[in-house]
Design an enzyme around this catalytic site. Structure first.
Site, PDB file in Angstrom:
ATOM      1  N   LYS A  42       0.845  -1.221   0.000  1.00  0.00           N
ATOM      2  CA  LYS A  42       0.000   0.000   0.000  1.00  0.00           C
ATOM      3  C   LYS A  42       0.871   1.259   0.000  1.00  0.00           C
ATOM      4  CE  LYS A  42      -1.852  -1.132   3.979  1.00  0.00           C
ATOM      5  NZ  LYS A  42      -1.115  -2.354   4.355  1.00  0.00           N
ATOM      6  N   ARG A 117      -9.911   0.540   9.083  1.00  0.00           N
ATOM      7  CA  ARG A 117      -9.396  -0.786   9.417  1.00  0.00           C
ATOM      8  C   ARG A 117     -10.399  -1.599  10.218  1.00  0.00           C
ATOM      9  NH1 ARG A 117      -3.593   0.458   9.088  1.00  0.00           N
ATOM     10  NH2 ARG A 117      -2.373  -1.364   9.613  1.00  0.00           N
ATOM     11  N   ARG A 156      12.350  -4.475   5.125  1.00  0.00           N
ATOM     12  CA  ARG A 156      11.980  -3.092   4.769  1.00  0.00           C
ATOM     13  C   ARG A 156      12.840  -2.066   5.513  1.00  0.00           C
ATOM     14  NH1 ARG A 156       5.898  -1.136   5.315  1.00  0.00           N
ATOM     15  NH2 ARG A 156       6.095  -2.027   7.391  1.00  0.00           N
ATOM     16  N   ARG A 189      11.318  -0.036  11.118  1.00  0.00           N
ATOM     17  CA  ARG A 189      10.216   0.222  12.042  1.00  0.00           C
ATOM     18  C   ARG A 189      10.258  -0.758  13.202  1.00  0.00           C
ATOM     19  NH1 ARG A 189       4.785   0.821   8.507  1.00  0.00           N
ATOM     20  NH2 ARG A 189       3.969  -0.539  10.147  1.00  0.00           N
ATOM     21  N   ARG A 200      -0.109  -8.348  13.915  1.00  0.00           N
ATOM     22  CA  ARG A 200      -0.663  -7.417  12.913  1.00  0.00           C
ATOM     23  C   ARG A 200      -1.509  -8.186  11.899  1.00  0.00           C
ATOM     24  NH1 ARG A 200       4.768  -4.678  11.032  1.00  0.00           N
ATOM     25  NH2 ARG A 200       3.475  -3.477   9.597  1.00  0.00           N
TER      26      ARG A 200
HETATM   27  P1  AP5 Z   1       4.966  -1.453   1.885  1.00  0.00           P
HETATM   28  O1  AP5 Z   1       4.432  -0.819   0.634  1.00  0.00           O
HETATM   29  O2  AP5 Z   1       5.793  -0.595   2.773  1.00  0.00           O
HETATM   30  O3  AP5 Z   1       3.780  -2.180   2.682  1.00  0.00           O
HETATM   31  P2  AP5 Z   1       2.424  -1.619   3.318  1.00  0.00           P
HETATM   32  O4  AP5 Z   1       1.287  -2.337   2.683  1.00  0.00           O
HETATM   33  O5  AP5 Z   1       2.384  -0.117   3.263  1.00  0.00           O
HETATM   34  O6  AP5 Z   1       2.596  -2.166   4.786  1.00  0.00           O
HETATM   35  P3  AP5 Z   1       2.605  -1.493   6.221  1.00  0.00           P
HETATM   36  O7  AP5 Z   1       3.419  -2.422   7.085  1.00  0.00           O
HETATM   37  O8  AP5 Z   1       3.044  -0.060   6.194  1.00  0.00           O
HETATM   38  O9  AP5 Z   1       1.110  -1.578   6.572  1.00  0.00           O
HETATM   39  P4  AP5 Z   1       0.481  -1.722   7.924  1.00  0.00           P
HETATM   40  O10 AP5 Z   1      -0.923  -1.634   7.486  1.00  0.00           O
HETATM   41  O11 AP5 Z   1       0.822  -2.864   8.763  1.00  0.00           O
HETATM   42  O12 AP5 Z   1       1.117  -0.497   8.760  1.00  0.00           O
HETATM   43  P5  AP5 Z   1       0.552   0.921   9.149  1.00  0.00           P
HETATM   44  O13 AP5 Z   1       1.702   1.851   9.156  1.00  0.00           O
HETATM   45  O14 AP5 Z   1      -0.657   1.279   8.362  1.00  0.00           O
HETATM   46  O15 AP5 Z   1       5.824  -2.739   1.455  1.00  0.00           O
HETATM   47  C1  AP5 Z   1       6.534  -3.518   2.402  1.00  0.00           C
HETATM   48  C2  AP5 Z   1       7.930  -3.892   1.866  1.00  0.00           C
HETATM   49  O16 AP5 Z   1       7.790  -4.713   0.714  1.00  0.00           O
HETATM   50  C3  AP5 Z   1       8.769  -2.688   1.422  1.00  0.00           C
HETATM   51  O17 AP5 Z   1      10.090  -2.876   1.829  1.00  0.00           O
HETATM   52  C4  AP5 Z   1       8.631  -2.658  -0.103  1.00  0.00           C
HETATM   53  O18 AP5 Z   1       9.814  -2.154  -0.714  1.00  0.00           O
HETATM   54  C5  AP5 Z   1       8.389  -4.121  -0.440  1.00  0.00           C
HETATM   55  N1  AP5 Z   1       7.425  -4.270  -1.529  1.00  0.00           N
HETATM   56  C6  AP5 Z   1       6.299  -3.540  -1.753  1.00  0.00           C
HETATM   57  N2  AP5 Z   1       5.641  -3.978  -2.832  1.00  0.00           N
HETATM   58  C7  AP5 Z   1       6.367  -5.046  -3.298  1.00  0.00           C
HETATM   59  C8  AP5 Z   1       6.177  -5.943  -4.395  1.00  0.00           C
HETATM   60  N3  AP5 Z   1       5.154  -5.822  -5.220  1.00  0.00           N
HETATM   61  N4  AP5 Z   1       7.104  -6.932  -4.571  1.00  0.00           N
HETATM   62  C9  AP5 Z   1       8.185  -7.042  -3.720  1.00  0.00           C
HETATM   63  N5  AP5 Z   1       8.404  -6.207  -2.672  1.00  0.00           N
HETATM   64  C10 AP5 Z   1       7.505  -5.230  -2.473  1.00  0.00           C
HETATM   65  O19 AP5 Z   1       0.029   0.665  10.658  1.00  0.00           O
HETATM   66  C11 AP5 Z   1       0.919   0.476  11.734  1.00  0.00           C
HETATM   67  C12 AP5 Z   1       0.135   0.405  13.054  1.00  0.00           C
HETATM   68  O20 AP5 Z   1      -0.574   1.642  13.272  1.00  0.00           O
HETATM   69  C13 AP5 Z   1      -0.960  -0.671  13.129  1.00  0.00           C
HETATM   70  O21 AP5 Z   1      -0.441  -1.922  13.496  1.00  0.00           O
HETATM   71  C14 AP5 Z   1      -1.907  -0.053  14.189  1.00  0.00           C
HETATM   72  O22 AP5 Z   1      -1.415  -0.258  15.501  1.00  0.00           O
HETATM   73  C15 AP5 Z   1      -1.848   1.431  13.883  1.00  0.00           C
HETATM   74  N6  AP5 Z   1      -2.909   1.868  12.949  1.00  0.00           N
HETATM   75  C16 AP5 Z   1      -2.716   2.411  11.696  1.00  0.00           C
HETATM   76  N7  AP5 Z   1      -3.894   2.703  11.126  1.00  0.00           N
HETATM   77  C17 AP5 Z   1      -4.854   2.347  12.005  1.00  0.00           C
HETATM   78  C18 AP5 Z   1      -6.288   2.375  11.984  1.00  0.00           C
HETATM   79  N8  AP5 Z   1      -6.964   2.850  10.904  1.00  0.00           N
HETATM   80  N9  AP5 Z   1      -6.971   1.924  13.059  1.00  0.00           N
HETATM   81  C19 AP5 Z   1      -6.317   1.463  14.163  1.00  0.00           C
HETATM   82  N10 AP5 Z   1      -4.961   1.381  14.249  1.00  0.00           N
HETATM   83  C20 AP5 Z   1      -4.230   1.821  13.181  1.00  0.00           C
END
Ligand code: AP5
Length: 243
Positions: A42, A117, A156, A189, A200
């Site tokens: 994402k 979410r 990452r 991270r 997660r």
């Molecule tokens: P990347 O694109 O960085 O992945 P992502 O989908 O953005 O994953 P996140 O880990 O950021 O999502 P998340 O939802 O767990 O975390 P968030 O910050 O929202 O890709 C990952 C890696 O793979 C990278 O190194 C990239 O280079 C590589 N890659 C990408 N695409 C690729 C491909 N096609 N092929 C190969 N490699 C690839 O949330 C963190 C925390 O915040 C949560 O756990 C929660 O506690 C809190 N939180 C956030 N939002 C909410 C909400 N709405 N409600 C409640 N709590 C929340």
């Protein structure tokens, strides 16, 4: 806000901004949600979509991490849940999204990355948008097998101030541990460990998958093959958004 004297802005910057605004004026408004498990891509695809469609990118995870780093009251409340890989409370995230959507950069629409979410968050979002006479146009579902995600998450590396993301194997920086553009150090991270990833993923399956069903009933979900290489995922996104 401080007044900027345009005479002091370099011509090159002015031209770039003018060209950007000209390009953006012909783009349709779009309100998008990106949903998928941690590491599904994402955050990798968001900046590309943002630039192409002139949208703002609202990532609740990034906003919460900034609040934690700044030790704000919001950050203090969110930290414990985030460290454990659990979701923070609906009220906290709904509040930050409501505020963020008012930014001028969201005028042509937005990309919601990591929000909603839970079904409660989705319902609250619908209420917010209804008040503005708006609605979500598309939900991009980054569908991917859990087994692929551990390697993506543990490899990452992030440039905190820009949000640029690298991967030791799939998208390495030119110099290991250093941002290609600024030369600043990259970080990992705190929640990007195999152990926290389990919680997660559990939160995703229990609390976020029902959000996909919620929007499927409205007929606006597009399923992507998120296990494909990044460029192929970008092509899938372009195809969906051009329809
Ligand atoms: P990347 O694109 O960085 O992945 P992502 O989908 O953005 O994953 P996140 O880990 O950021 O999502 P998340 O939802 O767990 O975390 P968030 O910050 O929202 O890709 C990952 C890696 O793979 C990278 O190194 C990239 O280079 C590589 N890659 C990408 N695409 C690729 C491909 N096609 N092929 C190969 N490699 C690839 O949330 C963190 C925390 O915040 C949560 O756990 C929660 O506690 C809190 N939180 C956030 N939002 C909410 C909400 N709405 N409600 C409640 N709590 C929340």
């Amino acid at each position: 806000m401080a007044n900027t004297n345009l005479e002091d802005v370099p011509s090159e910057n002015l031209m770039t901004e003018l060209l950007r605004r000209f390009k953006c004026s012909s783009k349709p408004d779009k309100r998008l949600i990106l949903v998928g498990p941690p590491g599904s891509g994402k955050g990798t695809q968001s900046p590309i979509i943002k630039d192409e469609y002139c949208l703002c990118h609202l990532a609740t995870g990034d906003m919460l991490r900034a609040a934690v780093a700044a030790k704000t009251p919001l950050g203090t409340k969110a930290k414990e849940a985030m460290d454990k890989g659990e979701l923070v409370s609906d009220d906290l995230v709904v509040g930050i999204i409501d505020e963020a959507m008012k930014k001028p950069s969201c005028q042509k629409g937005f990309i919601l990355d990591g929000f909603p979410r839970t079904v409660v968050q989705a319902q609250k979002l619908d209420e917010m948008l209804e008040k503005q006479g708006a609605k979500i146009d598309k939900v991009l579902n980054f569908a991917i097998d859990d087994a692929i995600l551990e390697e993506r998450i543990t490899g990452r590396w992030i440039h905190p101030s820009s949000g640029r993301t690298y991967h030791t194997k799939f998208a390495p920086s030119k110099v290991p541990g250093v941002d290609d553009v600024t030369g600043e150090p990259l970080i990992q991270r705190k929640d990007d460990t195999a152990a926290v990833l389990k919680s997660r993923l559990d939160a995703f399956h229990r609390q976020t998958e029902p959000v996909i069903d919620y929007y499927s009933k409205k007929g606006i979900v597009a399923n992507l093959h998120a296990e494909k290489p990044p460029k192929e995922v970008t092509s899938q996104v372009e195809k969906v958004l051009s329809q």
